[in-house]
Scaffold this motif. Structure first.
Motif, short mmCIF file in Angstrom:
data_model
loop_
_atom_site.label_atom_id
_atom_site.label_comp_id
_atom_site.label_asym_id
_atom_site.label_seq_id
_atom_site.Cartn_x
_atom_site.Cartn_y
_atom_site.Cartn_z
N PRO A 314 0.83 -1.21 0.00
CA PRO A 314 0.00 0.00 0.00
C PRO A 314 0.87 1.26 0.00
O PRO A 314 1.91 1.30 0.66
CB PRO A 314 -0.81 -0.12 1.30
CG PRO A 314 -0.78 -1.58 1.64
CD PRO A 314 0.53 -2.10 1.14
N ALA A 315 0.44 2.28 -0.71
CA ALA A 315 1.22 3.52 -0.83
C ALA A 315 1.47 4.17 0.53
O ALA A 315 2.55 4.69 0.80
CB ALA A 315 0.50 4.49 -1.77
N GLU A 316 0.44 4.12 1.38
CA GLU A 316 0.59 4.75 2.70
C GLU A 316 1.63 4.03 3.53
O GLU A 316 2.42 4.65 4.24
CB GLU A 316 -0.77 4.73 3.41
CG GLU A 316 -0.83 5.46 4.75
CD GLU A 316 -0.50 4.56 5.93
OE1 GLU A 316 -0.14 5.09 7.00
OE2 GLU A 316 -0.58 3.32 5.78
N LEU A 317 1.69 2.71 3.43
CA LEU A 317 2.69 1.94 4.18
C LEU A 317 4.09 2.25 3.67
O LEU A 317 5.03 2.43 4.44
CB LEU A 317 2.37 0.44 4.07
CG LEU A 317 3.25 -0.50 4.92
CD1 LEU A 317 2.43 -1.72 5.36
CD2 LEU A 317 4.49 -0.95 4.18
N LYS A 318 4.25 2.31 2.33
CA LYS A 318 5.55 2.63 1.76
C LYS A 318 6.02 4.02 2.19
O LYS A 318 7.20 4.24 2.45
CB LYS A 318 5.50 2.54 0.23
CG LYS A 318 5.48 1.10 -0.29
CD LYS A 318 5.50 1.05 -1.81
CE LYS A 318 4.18 1.50 -2.39
NZ LYS A 318 4.06 1.23 -3.83
N SER A 319 5.09 4.96 2.27
CA SER A 319 5.43 6.32 2.68
C SER A 319 5.92 6.34 4.13
O SER A 319 6.93 6.99 4.45
CB SER A 319 4.19 7.22 2.54
OG SER A 319 4.48 8.52 2.99
N ARG A 320 5.23 5.60 5.02
CA ARG A 320 5.67 5.54 6.42
C ARG A 320 7.00 4.82 6.56
O ARG A 320 7.85 5.21 7.36
CB ARG A 320 4.60 4.84 7.27
CG ARG A 320 3.32 5.65 7.47
CD ARG A 320 2.42 5.05 8.54
NE ARG A 320 1.88 3.77 8.15
CZ ARG A 320 2.08 2.63 8.80
NH1 ARG A 320 2.85 2.62 9.88
NH2 ARG A 320 1.54 1.50 8.38
N ILE A 336 6.80 -1.06 11.34
CA ILE A 336 6.06 -0.90 10.09
C ILE A 336 6.18 -2.16 9.24
O ILE A 336 5.21 -2.65 8.67
CB ILE A 336 6.56 0.34 9.32
CG1 ILE A 336 6.28 1.61 10.13
CG2 ILE A 336 5.90 0.43 7.94
CD1 ILE A 336 6.99 2.84 9.62
N GLN A 373 6.01 6.69 -9.52
CA GLN A 373 5.52 8.05 -9.47
C GLN A 373 6.23 8.98 -10.44
O GLN A 373 6.01 10.19 -10.42
CB GLN A 373 5.68 8.62 -8.04
CG GLN A 373 4.96 7.77 -6.99
CD GLN A 373 5.33 8.22 -5.59
OE1 GLN A 373 5.75 9.35 -5.40
NE2 GLN A 373 5.15 7.34 -4.62
#
Length: 378
Positions: A314-320, A336, A373
């Motif tokens: 998930p993008a949010e997990l990769k960001s964190r 994480i 991205q």
């Protein structure tokens, strides 16, 4: 030190580590204590700005390798006429006396260690602007094959059920060090009391009848050896486990400490494993431990670290994950990773963190981000 700098709203930067050899030959315990002493000193005397550690390896004129570490702070600085006191045993500068903590040992011990290791510890400072300590020691370049195999240390989660919960008294004049140990012990279920000097320790012992005492040795009002003698003179105190915590326990000083009544001695800065192992020995304790995932072979780990596997996250997990890796925070990064449902990918990423290979982890995340991205944002 991240927790300490964040508590004071200070920046904390480490630079140059990515250019160091992966393995060096030196005295691990002395190097570790010198670095901790330097950083603890910088944080203690800095209330604004921040602390920076810069490391490098240089070639000396005799072709020996030298590890050079500079610790810079934006603290209160040291007056020119007081700089000699920094490296004199049991002497404190005006700022040290004003802080009400410390014994004037940390920098003196660190310089002696540096000289034993073929180098030196020096300082430059401007009053009101900050101080830079420069540590240099001789090293040799090492190899992975030179390392001794060590049994992995298991993380203690708590006291095993079915045992009496021990009452522990922590005696330490440094509020920062005392809070650190008290928090650690409470986190696994010990009942903890605390005291800031030997006189308070004697009173706390009478009031709480602890099963175990961590006793700092050098303290104001009454030192740890005198407090230990007084506790041992009581009937209950004869059977209480007392272990000394000291940063100055050279071989010739251990005798008087043990003769005063301490059962054993642990040098500061301590490791969590030492604390729990020592208490288990003297109190006959058993613990519950965190489960460790099965080790994954390096070649298997590399096989699953592909852009496609990372792209599925998930993008949010990769960001964190990227944010945690950027500040080199092993605990946060691992937490994480533990939420990743792809077990083989999680194990491979966890191995990178355990090996402190954040550069590889960041490269993977940035490469995947660039593909997905069209380039990572600044």
């Amino acid at each position: 030190f991240r927790q300490r700098t964040e508590a004071k709203s200070l920046s904390f930067e480490v630079t140059g580590h990515d250019q160091l050899p992966h393995y060096i030959v030196t005295d691990e315990k002395k190097l570790r204590q010198m670095l901790i002493n330097l950083l603890a000193n910088a944080v203690k005397f800095t209330d604004r700005g921040g602390v920076r550690l810069e490391a490098s390896v240089q070639v000396a004129p005799d072709n020996k390798l030298r590890l050079v570490v500079e610790v810079n702070d934006t603290g209160i600085g040291i007056a020119e006429d007081e700089r000699d006191k920094v490296f004199t045993y049991f002497e404190q500068t005006a700022s040290g006396r004003q802080s009400g903590t410390g014994t004037g040992l940390g920098m003196a011990i660190s310089r002696d260690y540096a000289r034993v290791l073929g180098g030196d510890l020096t300082l430059t400072s401007r009053r009101g602007e900050g101080t830079t300590f420069r540590l240099e020691i001789d090293i040799e370049k090492g190899q992975r094959t030179n390392l001794e195999d060590r049994a992995p240390q298991r993380q203690v989660l708590g006291l095993a059920p079915g045992q009496k919960v021990p009452v522990v008294l922590v005696v330490e004049d440094s509020e920062e060090n005392r809070t650190l140990l008290v928090t650690l012990l409470k986190s696994v279920g010990f009942e903890v009391r605390q005291a800031g000097n030997g006189l308070e320790a004697v009173a706390a012992f009478a009031a709480f009848q602890p099963d175990f005492i961590w006793m700092d040795i050098r303290m104001p009002v009454m030192d740890g050896m005198e407090a230990t003698r007084r506790i041992r003179a009581t009937e209950t105190g004869k059977s209480t486990a007392i272990v000394a915590l000291t940063a100055s326990a050279m071989l010739e000083q251990q005798g008087p400490i043990l003769e005063a009544g301490c059962d054993a001695l642990v040098r500061k800065p301590f490791r969590e494993a030492e604390i729990f192992e020592t208490m288990a020995t003297h109190l006959d304790l058993t613990y519950t431990y965190a489960t460790t995932p099965e080790p994954t072979p390096e070649e298997e780990g590399e096989a699953v670290l592909t852009p496609a596997r990372l792209a599925a996250l998930p993008a949010e997990l990769k960001s964190r994950l990227l944010a945690a890796a950027l500040v080199l925070n092993p605990g946060q990064t691992t937490a994480i990773i533990d939420s990743i449902t792809d077990s083989s990918l999680a194990a491979a990423l966890r191995t990178l963190v355990e090996n402190f290979d954040f550069q590889r982890l960041l490269t993977l995340l940035e490469d995947e981000g660039a593909r997905g991205q069209g380039g990572m944002a600044e």
